[in-house]
Design a protein around this motif. Structure first.
Motif, PDB file in Angstrom:
ATOM      1  N   SER A 100       0.885  -1.295   0.036  1.00  0.00           N
ATOM      2  CA  SER A 100       0.012  -0.049  -0.109  1.00  0.00           C
ATOM      3  C   SER A 100       0.932   1.267   0.042  1.00  0.00           C
ATOM      4  CB  SER A 100      -0.966  -0.180   1.218  1.00  0.00           C
ATOM      5  OG  SER A 100      -0.232  -0.433   2.351  1.00  0.00           O
ATOM      6  N   GLU A 101       2.033   1.179   0.553  1.00  0.00           N
ATOM      7  CA  GLU A 101       2.918   2.324   0.676  1.00  0.00           C
ATOM      8  C   GLU A 101       3.716   2.563  -0.610  1.00  0.00           C
ATOM      9  OE1 GLU A 101       3.374   4.842   3.049  1.00  0.00           O
ATOM     10  OE2 GLU A 101       1.665   3.974   3.655  1.00  0.00           O
ATOM     11  N   PHE A 102       4.181   1.117  -1.131  1.00  0.00           N
ATOM     12  CA  PHE A 102       5.019   1.264  -2.513  1.00  0.00           C
ATOM     13  C   PHE A 102       4.400   1.803  -3.468  1.00  0.00           C
ATOM     14  CE2 PHE A 102       6.613  -0.824  -6.244  1.00  0.00           C
ATOM     15  CZ  PHE A 102       8.000  -0.788  -5.912  1.00  0.00           C
ATOM     16  N   ARG A 103       3.118   1.568  -3.721  1.00  0.00           N
ATOM     17  CA  ARG A 103       2.237   1.876  -4.882  1.00  0.00           C
ATOM     18  C   ARG A 103       2.192   3.547  -5.064  1.00  0.00           C
ATOM     19  NH1 ARG A 103      -3.959   0.461  -4.176  1.00  0.00           N
ATOM     20  NH2 ARG A 103      -4.220   1.852  -6.495  1.00  0.00           N
ATOM     21  N   TYR A 104       2.229   4.150  -3.967  1.00  0.00           N
ATOM     22  CA  TYR A 104       2.542   5.772  -4.158  1.00  0.00           C
ATOM     23  C   TYR A 104       3.733   6.248  -3.875  1.00  0.00           C
ATOM     24  CZ  TYR A 104      -2.739   5.074  -4.240  1.00  0.00           C
ATOM     25  OH  TYR A 104      -4.047   4.656  -4.665  1.00  0.00           O
ATOM     26  N   SER A 164      -4.270 -14.514  -1.669  1.00  0.00           N
ATOM     27  CA  SER A 164      -5.571 -14.578  -2.387  1.00  0.00           C
ATOM     28  C   SER A 164      -5.368 -14.435  -3.703  1.00  0.00           C
ATOM     29  CB  SER A 164      -6.245 -13.592  -1.828  1.00  0.00           C
ATOM     30  OG  SER A 164      -5.931 -12.243  -2.001  1.00  0.00           O
ATOM     31  N   GLY A 165      -4.181 -13.549  -4.095  1.00  0.00           N
ATOM     32  CA  GLY A 165      -3.683 -13.254  -5.478  1.00  0.00           C
ATOM     33  C   GLY A 165      -4.373 -12.118  -5.837  1.00  0.00           C
ATOM     34  N   GLU A 166      -5.249 -11.556  -5.004  1.00  0.00           N
ATOM     35  CA  GLU A 166      -6.206 -10.430  -5.440  1.00  0.00           C
ATOM     36  C   GLU A 166      -6.072  -9.198  -4.802  1.00  0.00           C
ATOM     37  OE1 GLU A 166      -8.017 -10.929  -8.188  1.00  0.00           O
ATOM     38  OE2 GLU A 166      -7.759 -13.126  -8.420  1.00  0.00           O
ATOM     39  N   THR A 167      -5.313  -9.083  -3.683  1.00  0.00           N
ATOM     40  CA  THR A 167      -5.192  -7.845  -2.958  1.00  0.00           C
ATOM     41  C   THR A 167      -4.867  -6.523  -3.809  1.00  0.00           C
ATOM     42  OG1 THR A 167      -4.479  -9.386  -1.107  1.00  0.00           O
ATOM     43  CG2 THR A 167      -4.053  -7.227  -0.852  1.00  0.00           C
ATOM     44  N   ALA A 168      -5.594  -5.640  -3.475  1.00  0.00           N
ATOM     45  CA  ALA A 168      -5.581  -4.398  -4.518  1.00  0.00           C
ATOM     46  C   ALA A 168      -4.215  -3.726  -4.613  1.00  0.00           C
ATOM     47  CB  ALA A 168      -6.799  -3.494  -4.256  1.00  0.00           C
ATOM     48  N   ASP A 169      -3.843  -3.470  -3.401  1.00  0.00           N
ATOM     49  CA  ASP A 169      -2.560  -3.009  -3.098  1.00  0.00           C
ATOM     50  C   ASP A 169      -1.277  -3.475  -3.664  1.00  0.00           C
ATOM     51  OD1 ASP A 169      -3.415  -0.501  -2.149  1.00  0.00           O
ATOM     52  OD2 ASP A 169      -3.669  -1.384   0.009  1.00  0.00           O
ATOM     53  N   LEU A 214       2.677  -4.473  -8.226  1.00  0.00           N
ATOM     54  CA  LEU A 214       3.093  -5.175  -9.096  1.00  0.00           C
ATOM     55  C   LEU A 214       3.117  -4.726 -10.653  1.00  0.00           C
ATOM     56  CD1 LEU A 214       2.952  -7.989 -11.301  1.00  0.00           C
ATOM     57  CD2 LEU A 214       0.889  -8.853 -10.000  1.00  0.00           C
ATOM     58  N   ARG A 215       1.962  -3.950 -10.944  1.00  0.00           N
ATOM     59  CA  ARG A 215       1.618  -3.136 -12.171  1.00  0.00           C
ATOM     60  C   ARG A 215       2.727  -2.107 -12.410  1.00  0.00           C
ATOM     61  NH1 ARG A 215      -4.830  -3.875 -11.649  1.00  0.00           N
ATOM     62  NH2 ARG A 215      -4.917  -5.889 -12.552  1.00  0.00           N
ATOM     63  N   LYS A 216       2.927  -1.538 -11.196  1.00  0.00           N
ATOM     64  CA  LYS A 216       3.809  -0.520 -11.026  1.00  0.00           C
ATOM     65  C   LYS A 216       5.399  -0.752 -11.569  1.00  0.00           C
ATOM     66  CE  LYS A 216       5.767   2.937  -8.001  1.00  0.00           C
ATOM     67  NZ  LYS A 216       5.223   3.976  -6.931  1.00  0.00           N
ATOM     68  N   ILE A 217       5.718  -2.007 -10.976  1.00  0.00           N
ATOM     69  CA  ILE A 217       6.906  -2.505 -11.076  1.00  0.00           C
ATOM     70  C   ILE A 217       7.193  -2.877 -12.662  1.00  0.00           C
ATOM     71  CG2 ILE A 217       8.584  -4.399 -10.376  1.00  0.00           C
ATOM     72  CD1 ILE A 217       6.925  -4.510  -7.762  1.00  0.00           C
ATOM     73  N   LYS A 218       5.995  -3.384 -13.310  1.00  0.00           N
ATOM     74  CA  LYS A 218       6.144  -3.970 -14.749  1.00  0.00           C
ATOM     75  C   LYS A 218       6.027  -2.766 -15.517  1.00  0.00           C
ATOM     76  CE  LYS A 218       5.526  -7.554 -15.699  1.00  0.00           C
ATOM     77  NZ  LYS A 218       5.438  -8.929 -16.421  1.00  0.00           N
ATOM     78  N   GLN A 219       5.524  -1.771 -15.215  1.00  0.00           N
ATOM     79  CA  GLN A 219       5.693  -0.572 -15.925  1.00  0.00           C
ATOM     80  C   GLN A 219       6.835   0.150 -15.926  1.00  0.00           C
ATOM     81  OE1 GLN A 219       2.443   2.014 -14.486  1.00  0.00           O
ATOM     82  NE2 GLN A 219       1.031   0.899 -15.631  1.00  0.00           N
ATOM     83  N   PRO A 248     -14.079 -12.227  11.379  1.00  0.00           N
ATOM     84  CA  PRO A 248     -14.028 -11.308  12.612  1.00  0.00           C
ATOM     85  C   PRO A 248     -14.496  -9.835  11.698  1.00  0.00           C
ATOM     86  CG  PRO A 248     -11.747 -11.977  11.844  1.00  0.00           C
ATOM     87  CD  PRO A 248     -12.854 -12.770  10.973  1.00  0.00           C
ATOM     88  N   ARG A 249     -15.191  -9.024  12.796  1.00  0.00           N
ATOM     89  CA  ARG A 249     -15.838  -7.820  12.471  1.00  0.00           C
ATOM     90  C   ARG A 249     -14.906  -6.823  11.447  1.00  0.00           C
ATOM     91  NH1 ARG A 249     -15.820  -5.163  18.457  1.00  0.00           N
ATOM     92  NH2 ARG A 249     -13.694  -4.375  18.278  1.00  0.00           N
ATOM     93  N   ASN A 250     -15.608  -6.426  10.322  1.00  0.00           N
ATOM     94  CA  ASN A 250     -14.802  -5.315   9.587  1.00  0.00           C
ATOM     95  C   ASN A 250     -13.855  -5.996   8.584  1.00  0.00           C
ATOM     96  OD1 ASN A 250     -16.394  -3.787  11.099  1.00  0.00           O
ATOM     97  ND2 ASN A 250     -14.572  -2.981  12.433  1.00  0.00           N
ATOM     98  N   LEU A 251     -13.574  -7.235   8.649  1.00  0.00           N
ATOM     99  CA  LEU A 251     -12.401  -7.909   7.840  1.00  0.00           C
ATOM    100  C   LEU A 251     -12.838  -8.655   6.697  1.00  0.00           C
ATOM    101  CD1 LEU A 251      -9.874  -8.978  10.383  1.00  0.00           C
ATOM    102  CD2 LEU A 251      -9.723  -7.009   8.908  1.00  0.00           C
ATOM    103  N   ALA A 252     -12.148  -8.570   5.396  1.00  0.00           N
ATOM    104  CA  ALA A 252     -12.558  -9.480   4.326  1.00  0.00           C
ATOM    105  C   ALA A 252     -11.524 -10.385   4.014  1.00  0.00           C
ATOM    106  CB  ALA A 252     -13.138  -8.552   3.106  1.00  0.00           C
ATOM    107  N   LYS A 253     -11.922 -11.326   3.471  1.00  0.00           N
ATOM    108  CA  LYS A 253     -10.831 -12.370   3.248  1.00  0.00           C
ATOM    109  C   LYS A 253      -9.873 -11.872   2.054  1.00  0.00           C
ATOM    110  CE  LYS A 253      -8.382 -16.198   3.500  1.00  0.00           C
ATOM    111  NZ  LYS A 253      -7.564 -16.380   4.512  1.00  0.00           N
ATOM    112  N   ALA A 254     -10.390 -11.266   1.145  1.00  0.00           N
ATOM    113  CA  ALA A 254      -9.316 -10.764  -0.023  1.00  0.00           C
ATOM    114  C   ALA A 254      -9.999  -9.385   0.001  1.00  0.00           C
ATOM    115  CB  ALA A 254      -9.844 -11.515  -1.442  1.00  0.00           C
ATOM    116  N   VAL A 255      -8.778  -8.690   0.145  1.00  0.00           N
ATOM    117  CA  VAL A 255      -8.937  -7.327   0.164  1.00  0.00           C
ATOM    118  C   VAL A 255      -8.782  -6.586  -1.178  1.00  0.00           C
ATOM    119  CG1 VAL A 255      -8.434  -4.956   1.272  1.00  0.00           C
ATOM    120  CG2 VAL A 255      -8.102  -6.835   2.503  1.00  0.00           C
ATOM    121  N   SER A 256      -9.630  -6.715  -2.138  1.00  0.00           N
ATOM    122  CA  SER A 256      -9.717  -6.434  -3.607  1.00  0.00           C
ATOM    123  C   SER A 256      -9.860  -5.083  -3.878  1.00  0.00           C
ATOM    124  CB  SER A 256     -10.276  -7.192  -4.340  1.00  0.00           C
ATOM    125  OG  SER A 256     -11.556  -7.471  -3.913  1.00  0.00           O
TER     126      SER A 256
END
Ligand code: F6R
Length: 625
Positions: free
Chosen positions: A343-347, A364-369, A374-379, A615-623
């Motif tokens: 989340s820090e690296f991307r910005y 999950s392979g889906e975490t948005a950050d 990964l996209r930033k590195i590839k670019q 657990p409250r407020n949490l999702a399995k994959a934070v996409s």
């Protein structure tokens, strides 16, 4: 295309359900598959014998329970059918790779749970004999093998085909040539026949799909093939010798079956770790050859050996695994390494360096950050490698190469088994690159691999202390703050222990590198602040320093729960509680030390009445961000 992976893996990660009788098969199959979604859910499919004795089939990527609209339009009608909900191992989860798979003429259809290890050889042979393949899966070879050996007796053709197959399978098979037959076969992947009545059967990888129809089941054993017709059942081995079996009563209710008897998925997944760590090692840590082989990155070894540095990117628990990766890569492979919160690296305004190997780590392979990093590195033109559990997930599709965890679906929101698999994979990568960079002598490699293959059994020894840890939880569940301390490889273990506790029990917990305590957190310590200290590396120079930290806590009336190595009697005098773990090579200690921390967090959360799996407020994959 998702990244390559080690074919020597085994997996029992799909659900299969099949039916033969007088009722409409499709609703029975749909309901059965819904019960098995906890096993895998990246695609699904059905095949039913229609009234003209042709096979109709329908398959699709996605989750079965989110596709109700499509299911009503399938138009499959008949009283014999097979179905599968898939968790991909070979080939990404798209329509072509979804099950059922069929032969060239679409006269034989089958669903499979398991992995065919010699599929590449068989596929080449079958192609030479004129067979046309549609998918990237290992499973499809079985359909063509049966076609190749079909001389008018489906059972014999199946027996012959399976005698040529190496690997694991639970299978459901139907054929146009014997429209009133359903065949099942098992080796290494579970398969049970539910006996509704004589002439009506449900074949499934899991009793969860059977129980609403009957409690009477016959569990097939390895090497057995069952032929089910509306007249009865006939079980043989692959040599066509008849096998007699007794039906048994299912004792568990549905929920217990899904959780294989555990109260929560999280506990089930904690207890699966001997197996999941084994899955991450099998075919990779080659003890007889004294080497590590990681198929997924084998084409990239020259690049990885010669990089200037490695950067790990991840979030949450996967980030903790990355931190351990940093210690492992520096210590074992001598590669300068860093870890970034995705989340820090991307910005960040960070130069992307083509002489750096970037590793993204994600269950999950889906975490948005993580994906955006990964996209930033590839670019930026650099190479990115994945360490991922979910086959065919977005991260695996966009990375250059990578290694799968093969931990199976992780359903509990708090990550447990994926973490230990990540660390297992990172350990093996570090050894592999250490050897290639001339950092490790063969004797050292041997002792590391020896220690690694012992880990699954040692994890089991710790799990055997579950009752004791539960009692400890009884003593400590009322506290509102916890501190976790560790050093070296086990500083990230402390962070992970604290995260587990806070996310499922809602108790405030912080992890710290033990020596940092005196730079601030020590001010918090009193009799109301239990301190969990990971103090296993007795031979390490830092052990004595951790002991000093323990003394400092004790002097301030803190309650100390120590994780210590078996045989360390002297620590008992210094701390309030000790949980012992077996001795292993220092680099592997996080794999053992995290287990009691997972169990402690779990039991405290259960006693506090928390919803452990969600657990409250949490999702399995934070996409989403
Ligand atoms: C904690 C937990 C999360 C995940 C994080 C990353 O128990 O599960 O912190 O580790 O959301 O998820 P993945 O690994 O799927 O990228």
């Amino acid at each position: 295309m998702h990244f390559a992976f080690d074919r020597a893996e085994r997996g029992n990660m799909c659900g299969i359900v099949a039916y033969i009788g007088k009722k409409d098969a499709t609703p029975i199959l749909i309901n059965g598959l819904k019960r098995l979604l906890y096993r895998g859910y990246d695609s699904f499919g059905f095949a039913v014998m229609n009234e003209k004795n042709n096979i109709d089939y329908f398959k699709k990527p996605g989750r079965l329970d989110e596709e109700e609209k499509n299911l009503s339009k399938m138009g499959l009608e008949g009283a014999t059918g097979i179905s599968q909900s898939r968790w991909a191992t070979h080939g990404e989860p798209n329509q072509v790779n979804a099950h059922p798979h069929v032969d060239c003429r679409e006269e034989i259809a089958l669903v499979h749970n398991g992995i065919i290890e010699n599929y590449a050889t068989l596929k080449a042979w079958l192609k030479e004999h004129g067979h046309k393949f549609r998918s990237d899966t290992d499973t499809e070879v079985i359909a063509h093998l049966i076609e190749e050996h079909n001389n008018g007796d489906l059972l014999k053709a199946v027996q012959k085909a399976l005698s040529l197959v190496e690997g694991t399978y639970g299978l459901g098979i139907i054929s146009k040539h014997e429209p009133n037959t359903l065949i099942g076969a098992r080796k290494g992947s579970p398969l049970a026949v539910g006996v509704v009545k004589n002439g009506e059967y449900i074949l499934a990888s899991d009793p969860a799909a059977i129980i609403e129809h009957t409690k009477k089941v016959i569990y097939l054993d390895d090497g057995e093939v069952v032929k089910l017709t509306r007249k009865g059942m006939h079980i043989t081995n692959l040599e066509n010798k008849k096998v007699q079996k007794q039906a048994q009563e299912i004792q568990w209710d549905l929920e217990q079956i899904e959780k294989t008897g555990f109260d929560h998925f999280m506990l089930k997944e904690i207890f699966e770790q001997p197996q999941t760590i084994e899955n991450a090692i099998r075919g990779r840590a080659l003890i007889n050859e004294n080497r590590i082989q990681l198929g997924g990155v084998s084409d990239w070894l020259d690049f990885l050996t010669n990089v200037d540095r490695v950067v790990f990117l991840a979030c949450g628990t996967s980030w903790h695994a990355g931190l351990i990766g940093e210690y492992l890569f520096e210590h074992i492979a001598g590669i300068p390494s860093e870890v970034e919160y995705a989340s820090e690296f991307r910005y960040k305004s960070v130069p992307i360096d083509t002489r750096t190997a970037y590793f993204v780590i994600s269950q999950s392979g889906e975490t948005a950050d993580t994906l955006e990093s990964l996209r930033k590195i590839k670019q930026g033109g650099a190479k990115v490698f994945g360490i991922v559990n979910v086959v065919g997930s977005s991260i695996t599709r966009e990375t250059d190469a990578g290694v799968y965890l093969h931990a199976g679906p992780e359903i509990g929101v708090a990550s447990t088994k994926a973490f230990t698999s990540q660390v297992t994979v990172l350990s093996q990568l570090a050894i592999l690159l250490g050897v290639r960079r001339g950092k490790a002598v063969p004797k050292e490699v041997r002792s590391r691999i020896d220690a690694l293959v012992k880990i699954p059994l040692q994890v089991q020894e710790i799990l055997d202390q579950n009752e004791k840890i539960k009692q400890l939880a009884q003593k400590y569940y009322k506290f509102n703050n916890f501190l976790y301390l560790g050093r070296g490889f086990n500083f990230p273990t402390a962070l992970e222990g604290a995260l587990k506790l806070k996310e499922i029990s809602y108790i405030h917990a912080e992890g710290y590198p033990a020596a940092e305590m005196k730079h601030g957190p020590i001010a918090l310590i009193d009799e109301n602040m239990p301190v969990v200290v990971v103090a296993t590396d007795t031979e390490d120079v830092i052990y004595q320093k951790v002991v000093s930290n323990i003394e400092e806590v004790k002097a301030r009336s803190g309650n100390i729960i120590a994780i210590a190595t078996e045989g360390n009697e002297s620590i008992k005098d210094l701390v309030t509680e000790v949980i012992y773990v077996p001795k292993t090579n220092g680099y592997l200690t996080p794999l053992l030390n995290v287990i009691p921390l997972q169990l402690l967090a779990y039991h405290i959360a259960v006693i506090r009445g928390c919803d452990v799996d969600k657990p409250r407020n949490l999702a399995k994959a934070v996409s989403v961000e």
